[in-house]
Design a protein around this motif. Structure first.
Motif, PDB file in Angstrom:
ATOM      1  N   ILE A 204       0.822  -1.199   0.000  1.00 13.84           N
ATOM      2  CA  ILE A 204       0.000   0.000   0.000  1.00 13.84           C
ATOM      3  C   ILE A 204       0.868   1.267   0.000  1.00 13.84           C
ATOM      4  O   ILE A 204       1.690   1.471   0.887  1.00 13.84           O
ATOM      5  N   GLU A 205       0.649   2.103  -0.994  1.00 15.32           N
ATOM      6  CA  GLU A 205       1.374   3.360  -1.119  1.00 15.32           C
ATOM      7  C   GLU A 205       0.483   4.575  -0.883  1.00 15.32           C
ATOM      8  O   GLU A 205       0.982   5.675  -0.632  1.00 15.32           O
ATOM      9  N   ARG A 206      -0.830   4.377  -0.969  1.00 17.73           N
ATOM     10  CA  ARG A 206      -1.763   5.505  -0.861  1.00 17.73           C
ATOM     11  C   ARG A 206      -3.143   4.978  -0.489  1.00 17.73           C
ATOM     12  O   ARG A 206      -3.412   3.771  -0.607  1.00 17.73           O
ATOM     13  N   THR A 207      -3.998   5.881  -0.046  1.00 18.37           N
ATOM     14  CA  THR A 207      -5.406   5.551   0.169  1.00 18.37           C
ATOM     15  C   THR A 207      -6.247   6.431  -0.738  1.00 18.37           C
ATOM     16  O   THR A 207      -6.046   7.653  -0.797  1.00 18.37           O
ATOM     17  N   LEU A 208      -7.181   5.821  -1.443  1.00 11.68           N
ATOM     18  CA  LEU A 208      -8.105   6.553  -2.300  1.00 11.68           C
ATOM     19  C   LEU A 208      -9.514   6.409  -1.742  1.00 11.68           C
ATOM     20  O   LEU A 208     -10.043   5.298  -1.646  1.00 11.68           O
ATOM     21  N   LEU A 209     -10.092   7.535  -1.333  1.00  8.42           N
ATOM     22  CA  LEU A 209     -11.500   7.588  -0.967  1.00  8.42           C
ATOM     23  C   LEU A 209     -12.256   7.883  -2.257  1.00  8.42           C
ATOM     24  O   LEU A 209     -12.008   8.899  -2.902  1.00  8.42           O
ATOM     25  N   ILE A 210     -13.156   7.013  -2.637  1.00  9.61           N
ATOM     26  CA  ILE A 210     -13.761   7.113  -3.965  1.00  9.61           C
ATOM     27  C   ILE A 210     -15.274   7.248  -3.851  1.00  9.61           C
ATOM     28  O   ILE A 210     -15.946   6.447  -3.194  1.00  9.61           O
ATOM     29  N   ASP A 211     -15.796   8.274  -4.490  1.00  6.30           N
ATOM     30  CA  ASP A 211     -17.236   8.505  -4.567  1.00  6.30           C
ATOM     31  C   ASP A 211     -17.882   7.402  -5.402  1.00  6.30           C
ATOM     32  O   ASP A 211     -17.202   6.715  -6.176  1.00  6.30           O
ATOM     33  N   ALA A 212     -19.198   7.263  -5.286  1.00  2.00           N
ATOM     34  CA  ALA A 212     -19.909   6.209  -6.012  1.00  2.00           C
ATOM     35  C   ALA A 212     -20.737   6.771  -7.168  1.00  2.00           C
ATOM     36  O   ALA A 212     -20.398   6.607  -8.340  1.00  2.00           O
ATOM     37  N   ASP A 213     -21.844   7.467  -6.852  1.00  3.82           N
ATOM     38  CA  ASP A 213     -22.763   7.942  -7.884  1.00  3.82           C
ATOM     39  C   ASP A 213     -22.077   8.924  -8.826  1.00  3.82           C
ATOM     40  O   ASP A 213     -21.499   9.932  -8.395  1.00  3.82           O
ATOM     41  N   ASP A 214     -22.139   8.625 -10.122  1.00  2.00           N
ATOM     42  CA  ASP A 214     -21.585   9.454 -11.191  1.00  2.00           C
ATOM     43  C   ASP A 214     -20.064   9.550 -11.151  1.00  2.00           C
ATOM     44  O   ASP A 214     -19.467  10.374 -11.847  1.00  2.00           O
ATOM     45  N   THR A 215     -19.445   8.689 -10.329  1.00  2.00           N
ATOM     46  CA  THR A 215     -17.999   8.494 -10.380  1.00  2.00           C
ATOM     47  C   THR A 215     -17.709   7.055 -10.781  1.00  2.00           C
ATOM     48  O   THR A 215     -16.890   6.807 -11.667  1.00  2.00           O
ATOM     49  N   LEU A 216     -18.408   6.116 -10.152  1.00  2.00           N
ATOM     50  CA  LEU A 216     -18.258   4.704 -10.500  1.00  2.00           C
ATOM     51  C   LEU A 216     -19.367   4.220 -11.431  1.00  2.00           C
ATOM     52  O   LEU A 216     -19.140   3.382 -12.288  1.00  2.00           O
ATOM     53  N   TRP A 217     -20.571   4.738 -11.222  1.00  2.00           N
ATOM     54  CA  TRP A 217     -21.702   4.311 -12.052  1.00  2.00           C
ATOM     55  C   TRP A 217     -22.623   5.488 -12.326  1.00  2.00           C
ATOM     56  O   TRP A 217     -22.623   6.501 -11.638  1.00  2.00           O
ATOM     57  N   GLU A 218     -23.428   5.300 -13.379  1.00  2.00           N
ATOM     58  CA  GLU A 218     -24.388   6.338 -13.764  1.00  2.00           C
ATOM     59  C   GLU A 218     -25.458   6.463 -12.688  1.00  2.00           C
ATOM     60  O   GLU A 218     -25.913   5.467 -12.122  1.00  2.00           O
ATOM     61  N   ASN A 219     -25.838   7.697 -12.418  1.00  2.00           N
ATOM     62  CA  ASN A 219     -26.877   7.924 -11.416  1.00  2.00           C
ATOM     63  C   ASN A 219     -27.813   9.054 -11.835  1.00  2.00           C
ATOM     64  O   ASN A 219     -29.000   8.845 -12.045  1.00  2.00           O
TER      65      ASN A 219
END
Length: 245
Positions: free
Chosen positions: A10-25
């Motif tokens: 592990i070199e970093r942590t990514l906090l990742i949004d869901a709606d309209d970042t990973l899938w269409e919403n």
């Protein structure tokens, strides 16, 4: 590709949004809104005014109902009632049911991942702690995550009532994260980028053409925000030797 805990560095942590970042919403909300406006026009009412009243009602119901489909459905009902009263009409129960039916279609919205999302998450995972950070109704968001098939790729999941600087600070504390190597990735300046920057995190904006208007605001510190064209660009940003198809 399956990565075990011992295979990861592990070199970093990514906090990742869901709606309209990973899938269409939001496109599905926009389609429901278009159907609602069209219904209002078929009843001899002002479709554009219906849209404006709905937008105002959506924001109004958030304190009581939070973010998600139930609040939207409630807002459509309010918008119809107010539009009818503005036209000196008594709201008709049958018309109210038809209006709500336009909104209730959101409950059956399909799950469509955005381009390259699964591939990129798998490529990031060997060197990145991945944390899903979304907001809204816990049941609805959990169901979308399950339907997406992406759940096994995340090390932790947060479904929040609101995404603000204190929420990001809390995640840092609970997961014992290094602020200097933690990034928030998302499409919303209001919920993903500005509060993450305020909390001292790195911030990566991946704009979506149909981001909800309530999530659009100016970047408070644009000089520290990295803006990418798409999710695949995360690989180049973090010097990961993998290319999208």
């Amino acid at each position: 590709m399956t990565i075990s805990g011992t295979d990861r560095r592990i070199e970093r942590t990514l906090l990742i949004d869901a709606d309209d970042t990973l899938w269409e919403n939001n496109i599905y909300y926009l389609r429901c809104t278009a159907r609602f406006a069209g219904l209002m026009e078929s009843l001899g009412l002002d479709g554009q005014r219906a849209r404006r009243l709905l937008e105002a009602a959506e924001r109004e119901v958030i304190p009581a109902m939070g973010y998600g489909p139930e609040g939207y459905i409630q807002a459509v009902g309010l918008a119809y009632e107010r539009l009818a009263k503005e036209a000196d009409l008594t709201p008709d129960p049958a018309c109210a049911r038809r209006a709500r039916a336009c909104a209730e279609a959101i409950l059956d919205a399909p799950m469509v991942l955005l381009e390259d999302v699964e591939y990129v998450l798998r490529a990031l995972r060997p060197t990145s702690r991945l944390v899903l950070v979304t907001k809204g109704d816990a049941h609805h968001q959990s169901r979308k995550l399950q339907r997406s098939g992406l759940s096994p790729l995340f090390d932790a999941t947060y479904i929040l009532e609101e995404k603000d600087a204190e929420a990001y600070r809390r995640i840092l504390r609970e997961l014992a994260l290094d602020r200097e190597s933690t990034w928030m990735v998302g499409n919303s300046p209001r919920s993903d980028i500005n509060p993450a920057v305020e909390a001292g995190l790195g911030a990566v904006l991946i704009p979506h053409d149909h981001t909800w208007t309530a999530e659009v605001e100016r970047l408070e510190r644009p000089e520290v925000v990295i803006t990418l064209n798409g999710f695949c660009d995360l690989l180049e940003l973090f010097s990961i030797d993998a290319g999208c198809a």
